[in-house]
Design an enzyme around this catalytic site. Structure first.
Site, short mmCIF file in Angstrom:
data_model
loop_
_atom_site.label_atom_id
_atom_site.label_comp_id
_atom_site.label_asym_id
_atom_site.label_seq_id
_atom_site.Cartn_x
_atom_site.Cartn_y
_atom_site.Cartn_z
N LYS A 223 29.17 -13.85 13.06
CA LYS A 223 30.46 -13.67 13.75
C LYS A 223 31.09 -12.31 13.44
CE LYS A 223 31.24 -18.39 15.04
NZ LYS A 223 31.86 -19.69 14.83
N ARG A 258 25.69 -24.05 10.60
CA ARG A 258 25.24 -23.75 11.97
C ARG A 258 24.90 -22.27 12.03
NH1 ARG A 258 27.28 -21.75 16.62
NH2 ARG A 258 26.61 -22.71 18.57
N1 HH2 Z 1 30.72 -21.53 16.90
C1 HH2 Z 1 30.27 -21.23 18.13
C2 HH2 Z 1 29.84 -22.24 18.99
N2 HH2 Z 1 29.86 -23.53 18.61
N3 HH2 Z 1 30.29 -25.16 16.96
C3 HH2 Z 1 30.76 -25.47 15.75
N4 HH2 Z 1 30.80 -26.76 15.35
N5 HH2 Z 1 31.20 -24.52 14.87
C4 HH2 Z 1 31.21 -23.19 15.20
O1 HH2 Z 1 31.65 -22.37 14.37
C5 HH2 Z 1 30.73 -22.83 16.50
C6 HH2 Z 1 30.28 -23.85 17.37
C7 HH2 Z 1 30.23 -19.80 18.58
O2 HH2 Z 1 29.04 -19.19 18.24
P1 HH2 Z 1 27.76 -19.03 19.21
O3 HH2 Z 1 27.26 -20.34 19.68
O4 HH2 Z 1 26.77 -18.23 18.47
O5 HH2 Z 1 28.27 -18.15 20.41
P2 HH2 Z 1 28.79 -18.49 21.87
O6 HH2 Z 1 29.96 -19.39 21.74
O7 HH2 Z 1 29.14 -17.14 22.44
O8 HH2 Z 1 27.68 -19.18 22.61
#
Ligand code: HH2
Length: 280
Positions: A223, A258
């Site tokens: 992040k 995650r």
């Molecule tokens: N962060 C993201 C998405 N889903 N779910 C949980 N439980 N906790 C988190 O911190 C979390 C999540 C955001 O990260 P990412 O999936 O890598 O990116 P994007 O939302 O752009 O797909």
């Protein structure tokens, strides 16, 4: 402590669990648009399992700041072919990262075992009912506002206390809808309506989340605040920075991580956990 996945399967939380991220989105902040086909996505899931992932988190809607919403049909068009490819091929549980009950229901029908709801049941009031009916685990994450606006000057008096209060209220609401307490996982929501100082305060206060008695999931992977601290502009260069947060989380008693970079975080989690077991 454990999560019950189905009648015959449990996910023990007696040690740290690594959840590998598989984003089936064109616009995710670090791995958007990586998989040209369902087979390519499933292959990446298998690679993450080989590297030590205990769970695969499948998402079809980016939640990065300012991201556009993706309707239910579009989410399912992305998720179902990958679930079909994975079904029967792996015993690793699959979580579905969605705030929509209809999407979660279809994903559970297609073999997913866990709901990951970044809105903690606020986006779709059917979500808690669904989790209760299916008896599946549900991850409840804190977000200030919604992705479109959450990074517009977020403010808290005491970020740790306020995020915990919110999560306890949502966990209570889930239980009132029939979700079993032992199936609820809480998540401080790193980066969701938080400044760098808020994120750091949450990481420093992870033990207070653990003290609630709910299993805690940490999602700090790659992040933006890690880029700010380290100068690693490309999210793909933040694996070591992420592993540092995993080590901190294991020390605090967090049990689920995650992450995008499974191998590095598996090692960080296992080494920190092994040392922790020798602490007097
Ligand atoms: N962060 C993201 C998405 N889903 N779910 C949980 N439980 N906790 C988190 O911190 C979390 C999540 C955001 O990260 P990412 O999936 O890598 O990116 P994007 O939302 O752009 O797909």
């Amino acid at each position: 402590m454990h999560l019950t996945l189905t009648d015959d399967r449990v996910l023990e939380l007696d040690r740290p669990r690594v959840m590998g991220i598989l984003n089936l989105t064109p616009d995710s902040f670090s791995d958007g648009g990586m998989y040209p086909s369902a087979e390519a996505a499933a292959l990446h899931a298998h690679q993450m399992i080989d590297e030590g992932a205990d769970v695969i988190d499948l998402g079809a809607e980016s939640t990065r700041p300012g991201a556009a919403r993706v309707d239910d049909d579009q989410q399912l068009a992305r998720l179902l072919p990958v679930l079909d490819c994975l079904a029967g091929q792996t015993r690793a549980p699959i979580s579905v990262d969605t705030t929509r009950a209809h999407v979660a229901a279809a994903a559970l029908d297609a073999g997913a075992a866990i709901i990951n709801d970044v809105s903690a049941g606020r986006d779709d009031e059917g979500m808690f009912r669904l989790a209760a009916e299916r008896g599946c685990p549900i991850i409840l994450m804190h977000m200030l506002g919604e992705p479109a606006t959450m990074q517009n000057d977020p403010r808290y008096d005491d970020v740790v206390a306020e995020v915990i209060r919110f999560l306890m209220q949502r966990a209570e609401a889930a239980q009132q809808a029939g979700v079993s307490r032992s199936q609820i996982v809480i998540d401080p929501g790193i980066g969701f309506g938080k400044t760098i100082d808020h994120n750091l305060a949450l990481l420093a206060g992870l033990d207070q989340f653990v003290a609630t008695g709910y299993p805690v999931l940490l999602g700090a992977s790659r992040k933006g605040f890690l880029g700010t601290i380290t100068g690693a502009r490309d999210p793909a260069d933040r694996a070591a920075a992420t592993a540092a947060t995993t080590a901190l989380g294991v020390e605090a008693g967090v049990r689920m991580f995650r992450v995008h970079d499974v191998a590095a975080n598996r090692q960080a989690a296992d080494v920190t956990f092994a040392v922790g077991r020798h602490r007097k």
